[in-house]
Scaffold this motif. Structure first.
Motif, mmCIF file in Angstrom:
data_model
loop_
_atom_site.group_PDB
_atom_site.id
_atom_site.type_symbol
_atom_site.label_atom_id
_atom_site.label_comp_id
_atom_site.label_asym_id
_atom_site.label_seq_id
_atom_site.Cartn_x
_atom_site.Cartn_y
_atom_site.Cartn_z
ATOM 1 N N MET A 217 -14.782 57.602 9.776
ATOM 2 C CA MET A 217 -15.665 58.907 10.141
ATOM 3 C C MET A 217 -17.376 58.429 10.554
ATOM 4 N N ALA A 218 -17.772 57.711 9.805
ATOM 5 C CA ALA A 218 -19.188 57.162 10.025
ATOM 6 C C ALA A 218 -19.271 56.518 11.440
ATOM 7 N N LEU A 219 -18.357 55.987 11.907
ATOM 8 C CA LEU A 219 -18.342 55.253 13.198
ATOM 9 C C LEU A 219 -18.072 56.315 14.103
ATOM 10 N N SER A 220 -17.408 57.230 13.920
ATOM 11 C CA SER A 220 -17.095 58.221 14.703
ATOM 12 C C SER A 220 -18.396 59.302 15.107
ATOM 13 N N THR A 221 -18.938 59.605 13.943
ATOM 14 C CA THR A 221 -20.455 60.258 13.980
ATOM 15 C C THR A 221 -21.146 59.469 14.909
ATOM 16 N N ARG A 222 -21.355 58.036 14.550
ATOM 17 C CA ARG A 222 -22.205 57.367 15.499
ATOM 18 C C ARG A 222 -21.926 57.263 16.994
ATOM 19 N N LEU A 223 -20.715 57.124 17.219
ATOM 20 C CA LEU A 223 -20.317 57.300 18.558
ATOM 21 C C LEU A 223 -20.811 58.479 19.303
ATOM 22 N N ARG A 224 -20.437 59.651 18.529
ATOM 23 C CA ARG A 224 -21.012 60.859 19.260
ATOM 24 C C ARG A 224 -22.253 61.001 19.247
ATOM 25 N N ASN A 225 -23.113 60.549 18.315
ATOM 26 C CA ASN A 225 -24.537 60.352 18.384
ATOM 27 C C ASN A 225 -24.920 59.662 19.658
ATOM 28 N N ILE A 226 -24.333 58.662 19.784
ATOM 29 C CA ILE A 226 -24.640 57.649 20.951
ATOM 30 C C ILE A 226 -24.593 58.282 22.258
ATOM 31 N N LEU A 227 -23.480 59.078 22.409
ATOM 32 C CA LEU A 227 -23.015 59.821 23.629
ATOM 33 C C LEU A 227 -24.164 60.909 23.775
ATOM 34 N N ILE A 228 -24.621 61.783 22.637
ATOM 35 C CA ILE A 228 -25.403 62.828 22.879
ATOM 36 C C ILE A 228 -26.902 62.219 23.103
ATOM 37 N N GLN A 229 -27.207 61.235 22.582
ATOM 38 C CA GLN A 229 -28.616 60.741 22.685
ATOM 39 C C GLN A 229 -29.000 60.077 24.061
ATOM 40 N N ASP A 230 -27.673 59.376 24.410
ATOM 41 C CA ASP A 230 -27.897 58.455 25.656
ATOM 42 C C ASP A 230 -27.177 58.817 27.083
ATOM 43 N N ALA A 231 -26.147 59.497 26.649
ATOM 44 C CA ALA A 231 -25.491 60.009 28.088
ATOM 45 C C ALA A 231 -26.129 61.260 28.681
ATOM 46 N N PRO A 232 -25.896 61.474 30.117
ATOM 47 C CA PRO A 232 -26.587 62.736 30.889
ATOM 48 C C PRO A 232 -25.668 63.844 30.376
ATOM 49 N N LYS A 233 -26.415 65.027 30.064
ATOM 50 C CA LYS A 233 -25.947 66.243 29.530
ATOM 51 C C LYS A 233 -25.205 66.782 30.772
ATOM 52 N N GLU A 234 -23.916 66.255 31.040
ATOM 53 C CA GLU A 234 -23.106 67.044 32.082
ATOM 54 C C GLU A 234 -21.503 67.263 31.494
ATOM 55 N N ARG A 235 -20.980 68.439 32.103
ATOM 56 C CA ARG A 235 -19.523 68.581 31.755
ATOM 57 C C ARG A 235 -18.756 67.484 31.921
ATOM 58 N N THR A 236 -18.798 66.706 33.008
ATOM 59 C CA THR A 236 -17.698 65.658 33.208
ATOM 60 C C THR A 236 -18.154 64.349 32.245
#
Length: 122
Positions: free
Chosen positions: A55-74
């Protein structure tokens, strides 16, 4: 009362400015192949982390996506789709879960690839 016609130069300036602005960023529904691949990779790792109760890695992965990826539906859809596929595949295949250190190293590499892909997309 008549309105003055816009000059050709003025019209060209506005058209060029619009074209340059539109050309610098992706449309909301487009992902470059590199961005698509890196978001899918993060999702696959997330699915595996969830299936393996990391779960800690899952949380980290989601944080990476939220912080670094474009905020787009796709982006969100690609991440969720890859997460679901990897979660189901891990359970159906009955594969052994990787150790947390190995999985964390793959997360680090995927985060670097995402940042690189985002930099190329803009």
């Amino acid at each position: 009362m008549t309105h003055p016609k816009p000059s050709l130069a003025r019209t060209l300036v506005f058209a060029l400015a619009g074209a340059l602005t539109a050309g610098n960023c992706l449309a909301a529904d487009e992902l470059t192949p590199a961005l698509q691949a890196s978001v899918s990779s993060l999702g696959q790792l997330n699915g595996q982390a969830l299936a393996c109760k990391q779960m800690a890695l899952s949380t980290r992965l989601r944080n990476i996506l939220i912080q670094d990826a474009p905020k787009e539906r796709t982006v969100g859809e690609a991440f969720e789709q890859a997460t679901q596929e990897a979660y189901l595949a891990q359970g159906q295949a009955g594969k052994a879960c990787p150790d947390s250190k190995s999985l964390a190293g793959r997360v680090d590499a995927a985060a670097v690839e995402l940042r690189r892909a985002v930099g190329q997309a803009h």
